[in-house]
Each structure stands twice: as C-alpha cells, then as structure tokens.
Design a protein around this motif. Structure first.
Motif, short mmCIF file in Angstrom:
data_model
loop_
_atom_site.label_atom_id
_atom_site.label_comp_id
_atom_site.label_asym_id
_atom_site.label_seq_id
_atom_site.Cartn_x
_atom_site.Cartn_y
_atom_site.Cartn_z
N ASN A 178 0.97 -1.16 0.07
CA ASN A 178 0.13 -0.01 0.24
C ASN A 178 0.88 0.98 0.20
N GLY A 180 1.89 2.58 2.35
CA GLY A 180 2.54 3.92 3.60
C GLY A 180 3.07 3.74 4.15
N THR A 181 4.09 2.55 4.68
CA THR A 181 4.94 2.31 5.02
C THR A 181 6.58 3.84 5.29
N LEU A 182 6.69 3.55 6.85
CA LEU A 182 7.69 5.15 6.52
C LEU A 182 9.01 4.65 6.82
N PRO A 183 9.79 5.21 6.07
CA PRO A 183 11.56 4.81 5.96
C PRO A 183 12.33 4.11 7.49
N ASN A 208 5.79 4.39 -3.44
CA ASN A 208 5.92 6.21 -3.64
C ASN A 208 4.34 6.92 -2.95
N ASP A 209 3.28 5.89 -1.90
CA ASP A 209 1.96 6.67 -1.08
C ASP A 209 2.38 7.84 -0.23
N THR A 210 4.27 7.99 -0.53
CA THR A 210 4.18 9.22 1.00
C THR A 210 5.78 9.32 -0.19
N GLU A 211 5.76 9.18 -0.85
CA GLU A 211 7.41 10.05 -1.77
C GLU A 211 8.18 9.42 -1.09
N GLN A 212 8.02 8.70 -1.02
CA GLN A 212 9.55 8.27 -0.65
C GLN A 212 9.70 6.57 -0.20
N ALA A 215 13.68 6.48 -0.50
CA ALA A 215 14.27 6.00 1.40
C ALA A 215 13.76 5.12 1.77
N CYS A 239 0.79 5.66 -6.74
CA CYS A 239 1.66 6.71 -7.10
C CYS A 239 3.56 5.95 -7.64
N GLN B 212 14.79 12.25 -1.96
CA GLN B 212 14.46 11.62 -0.89
C GLN B 212 14.28 13.58 -0.52
N LYS B 254 0.10 9.78 9.44
CA LYS B 254 0.48 8.21 9.87
C LYS B 254 1.21 9.33 11.78
N GLN B 291 0.74 10.75 -10.78
CA GLN B 291 1.14 9.95 -9.59
C GLN B 291 1.12 10.33 -8.19
N PRO B 293 1.31 11.59 -4.78
CA PRO B 293 0.90 11.40 -3.71
C PRO B 293 -0.25 12.09 -2.93
N TYR B 294 -1.06 10.86 -2.77
CA TYR B 294 -2.03 11.88 -2.14
C TYR B 294 -3.17 12.58 -2.89
N HIS B 320 -3.30 3.31 2.22
CA HIS B 320 -2.88 3.21 3.10
C HIS B 320 -3.40 4.37 3.66
#
Lengths: 533, 533
Positions: A178, A180-183, A208-212, A215, A239, B212, B254, B291, B293-294, B320
């Motif tokens: 999904n 949504g997990t953070l680094p 890339n759903d949180t643009e990370q 990372a 994303c 990043q 989050k 694409q 995010p959000y 997410h």
C-alpha cells in the motif's frame, strides 16, 4: 576493500504495467527488456504469463541475454494440488529463468481475500516454491502487504516468509504493497526479519504513496536487504514503484553506498541513463518529467540569480554530482551568453564551427526560441535542428520543391457490402526543373503521403532507397481537435543511423509532411548528394 | 497527551520561482499567498524585495491574514555598514512580518564566492540579524550549503548558525542547497546541531536531487527540527524542493507524526488539498502529475485484477489512507488486467446490476481483453467501455448510421501564391430513415470530420448542442506510419460532465471517427434521448 553485491530487480513490465495510462504492446515489452538488459539490471520481471495474451506470448521464449528473465504469478490455490492448478502450470510452462510468486503474508488479507486458513496459505507457499524449484527455476516470493501484516501479526508474516525461504526461495521480497510505510519503520522491520532470514536473501519492494519509495528502499538496504525492486522512471500502480532511475546513480555515486556495494550497472551504462529514461518516456508516450532527479532536463539547470557568481567560478558548487556521469548536462540560464555558449557547443558537435561573437548566432537563437514557443521540440529532433541551423548559418541545398499535395481518406461500402477505408495521396513536385506527379495508397493519410512523396524522387531515388520510418509520434499541444499538433518522426537507414525530425501545424497532415520532408532532406545532405541542376 | 508544535514554511513564491519554466506574475503571487494562508501554512515566503519589480510591489503591503509574511534576502555585504547596505535597506523597508536572510555557512563558499574572511561573514550575519530584530521583525537564517559545509568544517558551519541564534534569530534553517545529502546524514547532523541550538529553533530546507527531499525533511524532524521548508507540489530549482503537498498528509495522518505533533493545517483544509494542488498546477500551467502522492488522479487508482476483489470487500486493504481525507477519490479501472470482480463493481457504478455468475460477463471480459490486445484502452475510456458493456449485456439504441464519409486535405498555392492547406469532410448518414449529407471544413482532417458529423444530426441536434471536444490524444502503438493508431477523445458538456472515448485503427481518420461516434452516442444515451423512429 571488497564490496558486497547488491542486486536490482526491475518490475517495469509487471508492476509498471499497472500504471494508469500505461499499457505495453509486445514490441514495447521487447524493447524495454533489451534496454534493461543492456543497462545491467540483474532481474527483468516480464509480466504475468497466463493473465493476458501479450504476456503469454512474451514468455514463449527467453527475452534477455544476461538478466534473469522472471515470470510473475500467484502461488497455487488452496485445495488444489500443484499439478492441477492451471495458473501454476502456466507459470512453469513459461520460458523463464526465475519465477516470482506473490502470496499474502498478512493474516487479515488471508482471511478476507482468500477465505482460507493461515496454515493453508503457508502450505500453498511451500508447495509452490518447491514445485518451481523442482522445475529448475530460481524462485522469489513477493510477500504482499508484508509491513502492514508484520505490524499486526509479526509471527504470521514471518512464518510465510520463512516457509518460502526454507523451501529454497532465493529471495524473500518484503512488499510495502500500500506504500504507506515510513523509512524508519522499514528499517526497523527489515532489521528484525534479518535475524531470521539472512539479509542477502531479503529484497525490498516499495511504493511511492508518501513520496518515500526511494528512501524506503535505501532504508531496507541499510538494514541488511540486498535486493531492490523498482521500475524505470518510477512508474507503477497508484503513485508508482521505487524509481530505479534515481536509485542507480545514488547507489553508484554516493560513497555511503558506492563504498559498500557493487551493482550490475557499469559506469558506461550509467552514462547512458538519461538517454534510457527519455527513450522509455517516449515509448510509453509520457512527457518526460523535467525535474526528475539525475536525468531530468532541469536536474542540473540553475536559474542563477544569487548563485551566479559562484557558478561562474566553479559550477560544481551548486551540483551534488557531475551531470556527465549520468549522461545529463549542466545548464545555466544566467543570460543569453549562457544560451549562446550552449548553442556553440551544440553546433560544434555537428561539425559547424562558429565563433562565439558571430552575429548570426543571435538570429538562430531567436528563431529556435520562437519556434519552440509555438511547439517545435528541437531537443527531441536533432536532424530538424541541424537543418534549421545550417539554413541560417549557411545554406541547405534545394533538392526538390513540393508544389502541392492532396490526401483523401474515404470510407464506404465495397461491392461485397463491407465497410472499407481507402487512403490516397497525390504529390506534385519539381526536381531539377522536371515536374513530377506521383500518387500512392496507404493505410492512412500520412502513410499514403509518405509513399507518394518518396515514390519517385527522380535522381535521388537510389540515395533514399534505404530510408525507413521507424517511429511516428503525435502530440496535441492544446486541447481539442483544433489544437496545434506536433509530429515527431524517427527515421533510419541501412547503415544503422537514425535521426529525428519534427513538424508543427494546426493540421496533422501538414505537420507530418514537414517532418517527412525534413527527414528526406537530412538523409540527402548526409549522403553528400548534390542537388539536381 | 500534549503534542509539540511543528511549523510549516512555504517557499513556493521564492525558491519555487527558481523552477525552470515557472514565472509568477503579481496576480499569481497574490492567489498563491491566499491559498497558502487558507490552507494554514505558518510562514509564506513571498519573494526577494528589491530583486525585481514584481517582488518589490508584492511587498508593498502585507499579503497574508494569519501566516507570517516573510521577505527573503541576503545578509549585508562585508565592509559596508548596516545602514549603508541598499539590499538590507530594501528588506527592512518591505512590509513583512519576518525576514529570512540567506548566508553562506560553508568555509569554501565564503572564500570562493564572497572572497571575504570567515570572521567577516559571521559578523555580517550577526549584524544583519540584529538590525532586523531591532526593526521589529521575526528573523530566520537560511544556512546555505549547511550540510556540505558541516561535513567539511563543522565548527565553522555551526559558528555561523550560532551567531544568528545568539543575535536573536527565531529559526536557524539548515539548507541542503545542492540536494545531495542522504536522510541518515541529515538525521545525524541535525541531531548534532541540536546539542548546540535547541531543536525548536531548527528548520530543514531540503531539495529533491536524490528523490529524498520528503524523507530528508522527516529525518530532520525525527532528529529534533521543528520547522519544515517546502513548496506546493514540490516545485523548485533543479529537481524541486521538499513537497509540502506530500508532507502535510503524512504529518497529519501517520501516527508516528500525528501522535507527536500539531501543525497549523486543520482537517477541513486537508480535505481541500487535492483541489489546491490541481489549482496550483493550473496557475503555473503544468499538467498535474497523475501519480503525485495523496493528491494525484491515480493516487488511489487500482487496475489490478488480483487486487480488485479485495478492494470490493474492504477498500482499506489497498489504501494506506482514506482518500477522502485529502479530497481525493478511489477508482478501480477496467483493463485487460481486470478480473470479474473488477468488472462487476465497475458495472454497478454505471448502474448495470449483473450477477457475478451471469454468463454474459465472460463474453464481455473476453471482448475487453481481445480489444485491449489490439490497442483499445478501456481504463482510459470509460464511456466507450460503457457502450461496449451495454451492447453486450443488453443493447444500445441505433441512433444513426453513417453510410460513408470522405475526408480531403489539400495543400496548394492560392491566388496570391501562398501555400494554404484546406481540409474538408463529407459525411453521409441515415437518421430515422432519413438520408442526410453534410459537408464541413476544418483546420485538419479530424476537425473537419467532427464538424461534418455533428453539423446536421437531424432530430438530435438540440441534445448534442452543448457537446464539446476538450482533448484529443493520439498514440501510435507500433513503429512507423503504417502502425496501429489509438485515438482518445475527451468530451464535455454544459453541465460540467466529461467523458472519454477511444478508437483504434490502422488509419488515424477511422480511429478518430470511432471515438467521435462513441462520444455522440454516449451523450445521447445519457440525455435519455429516444432513437428516431
């Protein structure tokens, strides 16, 4: 100092095919596979054989030379034996070096989506991996929803992963399905998993759903994972997936990674990365993202302002890497001087030596800017740019003169009562004083026009005999059918050269004609043909 | 539990104005400032008064209600007193609540770009901050090249920052000016700095050169920083600045951040975020990134067959966050990736209730897959899909029948000797037994055909009077002019509805005709028009 090997797994042709607006024809898949192979990607996931005709055909033979050619599919269904599961059968029949199974590893999903017991799911993973191993395939397991599953029930997520590992899977792929997990969560969870399954068997699949996604991928590597899954230009569902086009240069150029790891990409391929990224965008008909890290047209472009003096003294003060390493280039939009320096360099590359203070440069620069403002794209059409530049700085021979043309498309019922469409073009032109009139049919207006134009170019016929149109792209620059149309044509000849030309008009036929015309003139010029008297 | 306050600082109108291709007029600046203010951003940096007429005018009065209106500029030059520096004077004259000074904090840059001593630079920072404080302004210091400077000479970088802090600067902004610093480096360095300057006085200014910038911003917060600088949609020099449009939802949704921090944005403004992001793209005339995010159109769009059944059971399984929180929406696409569950859900949305075991579904699914394998793209053309589905599951009225058409494009010299191109189309059709013959000119073959087809649809004329083509896209699916052409048309009507149709053929005119035809039929169907007897 010996470095560890870090592997790259590309899923452009599988997860990338989930991108809204992207769909690959067989030819597209073949070209992408070739690009990835040449780049030095370790694994190329080609699609899901059995899911649709294109993917099934794609897996009728191995499509890579050095990369591990990988088929994607689901683990066998519960309650069906390995030999009776048609999906698994299709996967084993595919001409692939490796099979990447996807399986649910979150207890909630197993219950909700599959409606089977947790143990049945583990058993299905075990048997599928074993069957693929027995068939001589390298095996990967995509652990779907791994991070969410692990947070809710670590034991079960781990049991699924462990079952695959114990059954001989080479890679256990931890998927942030999904996105949504953070680094910091990725890093912590991968580190925990690595105490059970060795890091050099762990892979990260980030979205890339949180643009990370980038990372997250690097966080997993820091925690021990030794394979990264991603896509070209970060395409993918929602994303997008982790962007290999950003990850590759970071892994090769940032000491935190390059001192510790080797990847399969060499410095020459890295220097081809910008070209590959743009070529891929062309292939899927997306406008390249100018701001894309490393490879974007603006990635090393500075609008100067307060930076101007430092840039003038040492450009590297405002660049985190040397753009030539990734096949990109520096651009400083300080003044017309900077534009002129660029232009002079560009002209030199095509063998036109011009002094920097030559007054004709101003005229050329102005003309390029004006034309680009109405839609021409000279960056993508080098041959048209060269003709324009040669015309302004000297002259281009008048090989022929098209007096008029007419294209007709008619759809009607034929004698059998079937609807047929016929396209026909008539071209009137003058070559060396001689008036020529040609007519041709084609499967569309542009094809007919191309054929008619080239059919009888009199004395030049031999010189253009091997000219071939290999790509034709249309972009509407504003909305509506009344908008401006840009046509880009790629041509090639028997010697393997290829060149791009551009045409812009309200009328698609006019725009196409302009690009076709440029292509022929460019070819004649390059062959050193003298214009007919 | 009491949360800590985390501040957002927007630099869209300053660093964002460095984006290649972006140029704000005064009106644009006013609108962006209003948007940011309404969104709940704490600081709006409006530009560099004195640097250009637009920015000077913009700072002739305060442009925000609640946000701290901030002017950007350089610290005073060395060797000139505070009162004799015209740049600083201009800054102090600006109608701003706060002044954000930029100063070099890397010893190399001080030497190279300024050619002054390290101590002179520190003194200039100290005096500038003091002067702005004395003038009643809140003060920020952008520490340019802070991370690169800190890595080379931590003592000097810190001395610059400390001088500003001691002189009363509210925020010390640690800038990753070249954008090449990695999250783990940011986290480590910010943590070290926070032992000298309290974290609630530290800000992070990140660039996206390794993709990043978001991760770097969050890493700084984890290390103690309490202000983030960024821009709308991540615009900015080179690869852009940290994307506030991605950061805001992550900070608010989050738990790792929302449990610990409050920001100035409330849930209602968050629900307006997608609209704001799209409005901003329109303002700077960029195509929205689907694409993103959000807020991107594809951010909650799924095309996968294997995911669709789970989504039908519980949408959260593949999301997410709930898309409505950010003003976005869920979309499940039909395509050759689709499974039956996908299809049934889509049909339900268009008001066609079909049982999952209805045998006609197989036929529809097969037809969709077959058509997509030759180039149709139903995920992008919902109206054509609906017509196909209604045709197979029931029936679509035969509103009219096109017997034949002919399109002609002619380029020739007119009476004045100028080259002109004329496009003309003739359409023969039957409506309710009546035979109609229409002709129209257009600025291209497709435009002429569209006009001719719609010019005289007899009894339906009123029903389609407000139909408008708003976009027209062409994609060639293989190489060469002889390849298959896919045309996608977006239509809209006066009530604000829009719909997409598709046509595929070897011939671009045929493909366009098919998509035009679908668009008209779809409009008639939606208007509830009865076919003429």
């Amino acid at each position: 100092m010996s470095k560890e090997r870090l592997y790259l797994f590309d899923t452009t042709l599988r997860d990338g095919a989930q991108t809204n607006g992207v769909d690959f024809a067989l030819e597209d898949k073949l070209e992408v596979a070739r690009m990835l192979d040449a780049l030095g990607i370790d694994y190329v996931e080609g699609g899901y054989p059995g899911a649709n005709p294109t993917d099934t055909t794609f897996f009728s033979k191995k499509r890579t030379r050095s990369a591990t050619f990988t088929a994607f599919g689901m683990t066998k269904r519960a309650g069906v034996s390995v030999s009776n599961d048609p999906g698994l059968r299709g996967l084993l029949d595919a001409e692939a070096d490796a099979i990447c199974f996807v399986a649910k590893t979150s207890d909630y999903h197993v219950k909700l989506a599959l409606g089977i017991s947790e143990e049945e799911n583990v058993e299905s993973i075990r048997q599928s991996v074993t069957a693929a191993r027995d068939a001589g395939r390298e095996v990967l397991l995509d652990c779907e929803h791994f991070f969410d599953g692990y947070k809710a029930n670590p034991d079960y997520a781990l049991a699924c992963a462990k079952a695959a590992y114990d059954a001989g899977a080479r890679w256990i792929v931890l998927c942030d399905t999904n996105g949504g997990t953070l680094p910091e969560e990725v890093e912590a969870i991968v580190a925990e998993v690595a105490t059970t399954i060795p890091g050099d068997h762990l892979s990260i699949h980030a979205h890339n759903d949180t643009e990370q996604a980038v990372a997250n991928s690097l966080a997993a590597v820091r925690a021990g994972a030794r394979q990264i899954q991603g896509t070209l230009n970060g395409i993918g569902e929602r994303c997008g997936n982790a962007n290999l086009t950003s990850l590759i240069p970071t892994l090769m150029l940032k000491p935190a990674f390059s001192d510790a790891f080797d990847i399969g990409v060499d410095v020459d391929s890295l220097a081809d990365l910008s070209r590959i990224a743009h070529r891929f965008d062309e292939l899927v008909n997306r406008s390249p993202n100018r701001q894309a890290p490393y490879v974007g047209a603006s990635a090393f472009t500075t609008k100067a302002g307060i930076h101007a003096s430092a840039i003038a003294k040492d450009p590297r003060t405002y660049e985190h890497i040397d753009p030539t390493h990734v096949g990109n280039r520096r651009q400083v939009l300080v003044s017309d001087q900077a534009g002129k320096a660029n232009l002079v360099a560009e002209l030199e590359r095509m063998g036109l030596a011009v002094a920097r203070d030559d007054s004709r440069l101003e005229g050329l620069l102005r003309e390029v800017k004006e034309r680009e403002s109405v839609g021409y794209a000279y960056e993508a059409a080098g041959a048209s740019f060269e003709l324009l530049a040669r015309g302004i700085l000297g002259s281009v021979p008048e090989y022929f003169d098209v007096d008029s043309f007419k294209v007709e498309v008619e759809r009607r019922h034929n004698a059998l009562g079937n609807l047929v469409t016929v396209s026909e073009a008539v071209v009137k032109l003058t070559v060396g004083g001689e008036r020529l009139l040609t007519v041709a049919e084609g499967n569309g207006p542009v094809n007919a026009l191309d054929k008619a134009l080239r059919k009888d170019l009199g004395v030049y016929r031999d010189a253009i005999a091997d000219l071939e149109l290999i790509d034709y792209k249309v972009r509407i620059l504003n909305g509506g059918t009344g908008a401006v149309t840009r046509v880009l044509i790629e041509s090639a000849d028997a010697s393997g050269n290829s060149w791009f030309t551009v045409g812009v008009s309200e009328n698609i036929v006019d725009a196409s004609f302009e690009a076709l015309n440029d292509s022929i003139v460019y070819k004649l010029l390059r062959e050193g043909v003298e214009p007919a008297a």
